[in-house]
Design a protein around this motif. Structure first.
Motif, PDB file in Angstrom:
ATOM      1  N   GLN A   1       4.915  12.144  -0.868  1.00 35.83           N
ATOM      2  CA  GLN A   1       5.135  11.091   0.392  1.00 35.83           C
ATOM      3  C   GLN A   1       3.612  12.193   1.378  1.00 35.83           C
ATOM      4  OE1 GLN A   1       7.967   9.294   2.346  1.00 35.83           O
ATOM      5  NE2 GLN A   1       7.375   9.602   4.231  1.00 35.83           N
ATOM      6  N   VAL A   2       2.926  11.352   1.822  1.00 38.03           N
ATOM      7  CA  VAL A   2       2.054  11.634   2.418  1.00 38.03           C
ATOM      8  C   VAL A   2       2.213  11.332   3.819  1.00 38.03           C
ATOM      9  CG1 VAL A   2      -0.768  11.906   3.243  1.00 38.03           C
ATOM     10  CG2 VAL A   2       0.007  12.253   0.559  1.00 38.03           C
TER      11      VAL A   2
ATOM     12  N   PRO B   1      12.323  11.077  15.047  1.00 33.66           N
ATOM     13  CA  PRO B   1      13.361  10.894  13.347  1.00 33.66           C
ATOM     14  C   PRO B   1      13.582  11.703  12.827  1.00 33.66           C
ATOM     15  CG  PRO B   1      11.183   9.936  13.981  1.00 33.66           C
ATOM     16  CD  PRO B   1      10.969  10.964  15.856  1.00 33.66           C
TER      17      PRO B   1
ATOM     18  N   ASP C   1      -9.727  -5.312  -5.527  1.00 28.09           N
ATOM     19  CA  ASP C   1      -8.411  -5.295  -5.848  1.00 28.09           C
ATOM     20  C   ASP C   1      -8.299  -4.086  -6.572  1.00 28.09           C
ATOM     21  OD1 ASP C   1      -6.439  -5.991  -7.672  1.00 28.09           O
ATOM     22  OD2 ASP C   1      -6.438  -7.815  -7.273  1.00 28.09           O
TER      23      ASP C   1
ATOM     24  N   GLY D   1      -4.547   1.112  -2.225  1.00 29.63           N
ATOM     25  CA  GLY D   1      -3.655   0.114  -1.918  1.00 29.63           C
ATOM     26  C   GLY D   1      -2.679   0.627  -0.618  1.00 29.63           C
TER      27      GLY D   1
ATOM     28  N   GLN E   1       4.019  11.818   8.396  1.00 29.56           N
ATOM     29  CA  GLN E   1       4.212  11.997   9.349  1.00 29.56           C
ATOM     30  C   GLN E   1       5.964  12.414   8.468  1.00 29.56           C
ATOM     31  OE1 GLN E   1       5.844   9.758  12.900  1.00 29.56           O
ATOM     32  NE2 GLN E   1       4.701  10.966  14.099  1.00 29.56           N
TER      33      GLN E   1
ATOM     34  N   HIS F   1       0.823   7.057   8.190  1.00 30.48           N
ATOM     35  CA  HIS F   1      -0.322   7.897   6.825  1.00 30.48           C
ATOM     36  C   HIS F   1      -1.227   8.694   7.196  1.00 30.48           C
ATOM     37  CE1 HIS F   1      -0.126   7.802   2.692  1.00 30.48           C
ATOM     38  NE2 HIS F   1      -2.364   7.744   2.809  1.00 30.48           N
TER      39      HIS F   1
ATOM     40  N   ALA G   1      -1.486   2.757   7.975  1.00 34.29           N
ATOM     41  CA  ALA G   1      -0.426   2.891   9.613  1.00 34.29           C
ATOM     42  C   ALA G   1      -0.006   4.424   9.898  1.00 34.29           C
ATOM     43  CB  ALA G   1       0.709   2.684   8.399  1.00 34.29           C
TER      44      ALA G   1
ATOM     45  N   ASN H   1      -9.475  -1.131  -1.099  1.00 36.10           N
ATOM     46  CA  ASN H   1      -8.425  -1.998  -0.071  1.00 36.10           C
ATOM     47  C   ASN H   1      -8.718  -3.560  -0.455  1.00 36.10           C
ATOM     48  OD1 ASN H   1      -6.588  -3.604   1.671  1.00 36.10           O
ATOM     49  ND2 ASN H   1      -5.950  -1.495   1.786  1.00 36.10           N
TER      50      ASN H   1
HETATM   51  C1  LIG Z   1       9.192   6.865  12.083  1.00 31.61           C
HETATM   52  C2  LIG Z   1       8.240   6.266  10.958  1.00 31.61           C
HETATM   53  C3  LIG Z   1       7.599   7.888   9.714  1.00 31.61           C
HETATM   54  C4  LIG Z   1       6.938   6.793   8.646  1.00 31.61           C
HETATM   55  N1  LIG Z   1       6.341   8.266   8.491  1.00 31.61           N
HETATM   56  C5  LIG Z   1       5.921   7.619   6.995  1.00 31.61           C
HETATM   57  C6  LIG Z   1       5.248   8.163   6.057  1.00 31.61           C
HETATM   58  O1  LIG Z   1       5.322   9.767   6.520  1.00 31.61           O
HETATM   59  N2  LIG Z   1       4.016   8.435   5.176  1.00 31.61           N
HETATM   60  C7  LIG Z   1       3.836   6.666   5.043  1.00 31.61           C
HETATM   61  O2  LIG Z   1       3.020   6.821   4.481  1.00 31.61           O
HETATM   62  N3  LIG Z   1       4.092   6.227   5.931  1.00 31.61           N
HETATM   63  C8  LIG Z   1       4.902   6.361   7.358  1.00 31.61           C
HETATM   64  N4  LIG Z   1       5.555   5.407   7.850  1.00 31.61           N
HETATM   65  C9  LIG Z   1       5.625   3.691   7.555  1.00 31.61           C
HETATM   66  C10 LIG Z   1       3.638   3.226   7.811  1.00 31.61           C
HETATM   67  O3  LIG Z   1       4.405   2.755   9.011  1.00 31.61           O
HETATM   68  C11 LIG Z   1       3.921   2.346   6.924  1.00 31.61           C
HETATM   69  O4  LIG Z   1       4.943   1.087   7.012  1.00 31.61           O
HETATM   70  C12 LIG Z   1       3.378   2.292   5.406  1.00 31.61           C
HETATM   71  O5  LIG Z   1       2.129   3.761   5.977  1.00 31.61           O
HETATM   72  C13 LIG Z   1       2.757   1.842   4.746  1.00 31.61           C
HETATM   73  O6  LIG Z   1       2.603   1.818   2.950  1.00 31.61           O
HETATM   74  P1  LIG Z   1       1.570   0.999   2.221  1.00 31.61           P
HETATM   75  O7  LIG Z   1       0.180   1.801   2.629  1.00 31.61           O
HETATM   76  O8  LIG Z   1       1.969   1.566   1.208  1.00 31.61           O
HETATM   77  O9  LIG Z   1       1.841  -0.164   2.344  1.00 31.61           O
HETATM   78  P2  LIG Z   1       1.259  -1.751   3.468  1.00 31.61           P
HETATM   79  O10 LIG Z   1       1.424  -1.493   5.089  1.00 31.61           O
HETATM   80  O11 LIG Z   1       2.653  -2.715   2.868  1.00 31.61           O
HETATM   81  O12 LIG Z   1       0.371  -1.235   2.786  1.00 31.61           O
HETATM   82  C14 LIG Z   1      -0.573  -1.869   1.464  1.00 31.61           C
HETATM   83  C15 LIG Z   1      -1.704  -2.099   1.406  1.00 31.61           C
HETATM   84  O13 LIG Z   1      -2.504  -3.096   0.090  1.00 31.61           O
HETATM   85  C16 LIG Z   1      -3.297  -3.408   0.313  1.00 31.61           C
HETATM   86  N5  LIG Z   1      -3.295  -4.404  -0.896  1.00 31.61           N
HETATM   87  C17 LIG Z   1      -2.200  -5.422  -1.585  1.00 31.61           C
HETATM   88  N6  LIG Z   1      -2.478  -5.510  -2.950  1.00 31.61           N
HETATM   89  C18 LIG Z   1      -3.988  -5.075  -2.963  1.00 31.61           C
HETATM   90  C19 LIG Z   1      -4.139  -4.714  -4.171  1.00 31.61           C
HETATM   91  N7  LIG Z   1      -4.657  -5.630  -5.222  1.00 31.61           N
HETATM   92  N8  LIG Z   1      -5.801  -3.976  -4.154  1.00 31.61           N
HETATM   93  C20 LIG Z   1      -6.090  -3.504  -3.141  1.00 31.61           C
HETATM   94  N9  LIG Z   1      -5.138  -3.387  -1.993  1.00 31.61           N
HETATM   95  C21 LIG Z   1      -4.001  -3.912  -1.698  1.00 31.61           C
HETATM   96  C22 LIG Z   1      -2.985  -4.773   1.320  1.00 31.61           C
HETATM   97  O14 LIG Z   1      -4.198  -5.198   1.574  1.00 31.61           O
HETATM   98  C23 LIG Z   1      -2.693  -3.250   2.137  1.00 31.61           C
HETATM   99  O15 LIG Z   1      -3.235  -2.733   3.399  1.00 31.61           O
HETATM  100  C24 LIG Z   1       6.669   5.337   8.832  1.00 31.61           C
HETATM  101  C25 LIG Z   1       7.389   5.064   9.288  1.00 31.61           C
HETATM  102  C26 LIG Z   1       7.777   5.457  10.995  1.00 31.61           C
HETATM  103  C27 LIG Z   1       8.309   3.849  11.877  1.00 31.61           C
END
Ligand SMILES: Cc1cc2nc3c(=O)[nH]c(=O)nc-3n(C[C@H](O)[C@H](O)[C@H](O)COP(=O)(O)OP(=O)(O)OC[C@H]3O[C@@H](n4cnc5c(N)ncnc54)[C@H](O)[C@@H]3O)c2cc1C
Ligand SMILES: Nc1ncnc2c1ncn2[C@@H]1O[C@H](COP(=O)(O)O)[C@@H](O)[C@H]1O
Lengths: 248, 319
Positions: free
Chosen positions: B245-246, A37, B301, B262, B248, B269, B266, B283
Motif C-alpha cells: 500500500q502506497v 488515524p 481503459d 486505475g 498516508q 494516496h 485521492a 485512468n
Molecule cells: C485516514 C485515511 C487514510 C487513507 N490512506 C490511504 C493510503 O494510504 N493509500 C491510499 O491509496 N488511499 C488511502 N485512503 C483512501 C483514499 O481516500 C481513497 O479512498 C483510495 O485511495 C481510493 O483508491 P483507488 O484510487 O484505487 O479507488 P477509486 O477512488 O475508486 O478510484 C478508481 C479509479 O479507477 C478508474 N477506473 C475504473 N475503471 C477503470 C478502467 N477500466 N480503466 C482505467 N481506469 C479505471 C476510475 O476512473 C477511478 O478514478 C485513506 C483514507 C483515509 C480516510
C-alpha cells in the motif's frame, strides 16, 4: 497492567491547507481537526491489553483546550482516564516528547502505546524520543503484539519484510495499521464520555530544538502531457519516457 | 559545520542504497567539513563499498546486540568521537526508529524525512513535506548539532572518485548497556522488491476491477523492472497485501517513475507518492485528480492500455 496511550489531534487529511499570516504555519480557520488515524490503533490496543490483562488505560494528549475532543473520543471508546497536558504551541516534537516523558515518570506505566506517526508533520519521532528519555526499550511500527507476563513479542514492519522483536515490560510501542480493527464508540458511551473528568497538567519548560523558517505550498511542476489510448499515443509516452525522462 | 557523520546500513556485501544516497547528500553540504561513516559490525567489503562514493573514513563499531537503544548509543558515541555536528540517516524503518534516540542523546534537533538539504553559511537547512505533502517547510535545528533523516530515493546516489577507506574500530568505546530488545527473526517477503526501496513502482487501484487482473500490473512492472504497489481501496478489499500500500496509511515512495493504473488520486494516496520524479497515470476518467499531478497521462481503459503499453516497454527494455 498500567497502560498509557498517547494521542494527537491533527488536521483531517481531506482539508485544504492554507499558509497562515506568519508564513510558517497553517491557517487553522476552517480546518477540521481529527484524532490522528494511527492513534485509533493505539487506543484500541490499549483497551485490548486491559481486557486481556486487567488494569487501566490512561489516554494523554499534549495540546490546547480543543484537544479535549480527542480525549473524549478515547473515553467513549473505553479509556479509563484522560490527561490533557496544556500546551497551545507544541513548538516541536522534542518539547512534546519531554512533556509526555514527564507525565510518564509520574504515571509509571507498564506500557506506553503510540501511533506510528502523526499525519500533520509526519515526524515519526515522538515514540523513540520518549523511550530514550525514559531509558526504556521500544518497538516501532508494531503490526502484531502479544504480552505474556513481562515478555512482549512484536512483529514490526520493515522494508521487504517483518522483524520479530521481543522486549520486556516496561516498554514503548508504536502502532502500525493492521495491528487491530479499532472499535467505534457507541452513542451512549459518547454521551457518558462528555461527563467524565479530564485531568489537566502543565507542560514542561523545554526549549525547542527545531525551528520552522518558512512554509510554502509546493508547486507541482509536472509536465502535464495527457494523451488518448491509441497505439500512436502509447508509443509517444514510451518514447518520452525513454528520451525525455530517460526512465526506460 | 565541523564534521558530518553518515550512518551506513549494511546489506549483503554492500551497504544500503539509502546510505549511499546519504553519502552523496553529505558531499553536497560538506563544504570542506570532514565526512565520516559509522557502521555496526561492518565487513571490509561493506566498508569499501563506501569508498566508491568518496567516503574515506569509517568507524566500525562491534556490538553484540542490534537492539535499537544500543545501536543509537553507539552512533551517538561515534558522533562525539569524530566531533560531528551533523548526523545523517536514511529515513527507512531503521533510520526513523533510531535517529530520534540519537538526537535525544546528543541534545540535537531532529530534521525528519527531508527531501532537500543545504548549507547556508554553516547552518544546516532542510526541506520537508508536511500535511501529507500539501505543504513544504524549511526547517533548521536551533541546537549546536542536528540529526537528519533523508527520504529514500530523493537524493540520487552518485559515485565519486574512489578513495581507499581507513577504518577506525570503536569496539572499546561502545557496547553500552543493552535495553533488552532482541530481534529474534526477520521474515523476508520472498523475492519481491519493496515499494519503498524500488526505483520504479507500478501501482494498481480499484480500476483494476479484481485481484485476478493484477497480472496486467505485474507484467508492466516486470517489463520496467519495477515493484508493484497498490491503493488502499484494493488493500482493504484484500486484493493485495498491506505491504504494497502506497499512501498516508501505507508507504511513502519517491521512485524515479511511478505508474498509477486505475487509481483516482485521492489526497491520501498522493501523500505517499507525490514526490516521485516522473508520474504516469492511466485512468478512463479524464477528470480524475491523478492527472493533475501526472507528467504523462493516458486517458483510457487499463484493460485496453496495459497489455499494449507493456509490450512497447518490453520492446525498449528487452525484459
Ligand atoms: C485516514 C485515511 C487514510 C487513507 N490512506 C490511504 C493510503 O494510504 N493509500 C491510499 O491509496 N488511499 C488511502 N485512503 C483512501 C483514499 O481516500 C481513497 O479512498 C483510495 O485511495 C481510493 O483508491 P483507488 O484510487 O484505487 O479507488 P477509486 O477512488 O475508486 O478510484 C478508481 C479509479 O479507477 C478508474 N477506473 C475504473 N475503471 C477503470 C478502467 N477500466 N480503466 C482505467 N481506469 C479505471 C476510475 O476512473 C477511478 O478514478 C485513506 C483514507 C483515509 C480516510
Ligand atoms: N501532541 C501530542 N500529544 C500526545 N501524543 C502525541 C502528540 N503528538 C504525537 N503524539 C504521539 O506520537 C506518535 C507519533 O507522532 P510523531 O512523532 O509526531 O509522528 C503519534 O501517533 C501519537 O501517538
Amino acid at each position: 497492567m498500567n497502560i498509557l496511550v498517547c494521542i494527537s489531534q491533527v488536521p483531517d487529511t481531506a482539508t485544504k491547507i492554507v499558509v497562515g499570516a506568519d508564513g510558517k504555519s497553517i491557517n487553522p480557520q476552517g480546518v477540521k481537526f481529527i484524532l490522528n488515524p494511527y492513534d485509533e490503533f493505539a487506543i484500541e490496543e490499549g483497551l485490548r491489553l486491559r481486557e486481556a490483562h486487567g488494569g487501566t488505560v490512561t489516554t494523554l494528549t499534549v495540546g490546547g483546550d480543543s484537544a479535549k475532543e480527542i480525549l473524549r473520543t478515547a473515553l467513549a471508546m473505553g479509556s479509563d482516564n484522560a490527561v490533557l497536558v496544556k500546551d497551545d504551541v507544541r513548538a516541536d516534537s522534542f518539547v512534546v516528547a519531554s512533556s509526555i516523558a514527564d507525565a510518564a515518570r509520574e504515571l509509571s506505566p507498564d506500557v506506553i502505546i503510540f501511533g506510528r506517526q502523526s499525519i500533520d508533520f509526519d515526524s515519526f519521532q515522538i515514540p523513540s524520543m520518549v523511550a530514550e528519555m525514559l531509558d526504556l526499550p521500544n518497538v516501532s511500527m508494531v503490526s502484531k503484539l502479544s504480552i505474556d507476563g513481562s515478555n512482549v513479542s512484536c512483529e514490526r514492519d520493515i522494508e521487504g519484510g517483518k522483524e520479530i522483536v521481543s522486549v520486556s515490560l516496561p516498554c514503548v510501542l508504536s502502532a502500525q495499521k493492521g495491528l487491530n480493527d479499532p472499535r467505534y464508540p457507541k452513542l451512549p458511551d459518547i454521551m457518558k464520555a462528555k461527563q467524565k473528568p479530564i485531568t489537566e497538567r502543565a507542560a514542561v519548560a523545554a526549549a525547542p530544538q527545531v525551528e520552522v523558517l518558512g512554509m510554502v505550498l509546493p508547486s507541482q511542476n509536472r509536465l502535464g502531457v495527457v494523451v488518448g489510448d491509441s497505439d500512436a499515443d502509447l508509443q509517444e509516452i514510451v518514447r518520452r519516457l525513454h528520451e525525455e525522462a530517460k526512465m526506460i | 559545520m565541523n564534521a558530518i557523520l553518515i550512518v551506513l546500513e549494511p546489506q549483503g556485501t554492500s551497504i544500503k542504497r539509502t546510505s549511499l544516497e546519504a553519502i552523496t547528500a553529505a558531499r553536497g553540504i560538506a563544504g570542506g567539513a570532514p565526512m565520516h561513516g559509522v557502521i555496526i559490525n561492518g565487513t571490509s567489503e561493506q566498508i569499501n563499498a563506501a569508498g566508491a562514493y568518496g567516503l574515506a573514513n569509517v568507524l566500525n563499531v562491534s556490538l553484540a546486540s542490534f537492539a535499537n537503544g544500543t545501536v543509537a548509543a553507539a552512533i551517538a558515541t561515534a558522533a562525539t568521537t569524530v566531533g560531528a555536528d551533523v548526523v545523517l540517516f536514511g529515513a527507512n524503518a531503521t533510520g526513523k526508529d533510531i535517529a530520534p534516540r540519537v538526537a535525544v542523546r546528543l541534545g540535537a534537533g531532529l530534521l525528519a524525512d527531508c527531501v532537500g538539504l543545504s548549507n547556508d553559511g554553516g547552518r544546516l537547512i532542510a526541506t520537508r513535506p508536511v500535511y501529507a505533502g500539501k505543504a513544504t517547510v524549511q526547517v533548521t535545528s536551533t541546537t549546536p548539532s542536528g540529526v537528519v533523516t533523508l527520504r529514500p530515493n530523493v537524493f540520487t546516489a552518485k559515485q565519486d572518485q574512489t578513495v581507499s577507506v581507513s577504518v577506525q574500530d570503536l569496539s572499546s568505546v561502545a557496547n553500552p548497556p543493552a535495553r533488552t530488545s532482541v530481534v529474534n527473526d526477520i521474515i523476508k517477503n520472498d523475492g519481491v522488491m519493496d515499494v519503498a526501496e524500488a526505483d520504479m513502482v507500478v501501482s494498481g487501484g480499484r480500476g483494476m476491477k479484481g485481484p485476478e487482473h493484477f497480472n496486467l500490473v505485474e507484467d508492466l512492472a516486470k517489463a520496467l523492472g519495477a515493484a508493484v504497489g497498490a491503493s488502499r481501496a484494493v488493500v482493504d478489499a484484500g486484493w493485495r497485501p498491506h505491504r504494497e500500500q502506497v499512501g498516508q496509511t501505507g508507504k511513502t515512495v519517491s521512485p524515479n517513475l511511478y505508474v498509477a493504473c486505475g487509481i483516482s488520486g485521492a489526497v491520501q494516496h498522493l501523500a505517499g507518492m507525490s514526490s516521485s520524479k516522473y508520474i504516469v497515470a492511466i485512468n478512463k476518467d479524464k477528470d480524475a485528480p491523478i492527472f493533475k499531478i501526472a507528467d504523462y497521462g493516458i486517458v483510457g481503459d487499463v484493460f485496453e492500455v496495459l497489455p499494449r503499453l507493456t509490450a512497447m516497454v518490453a520492446n525498449v527494455t528487452g525484459r
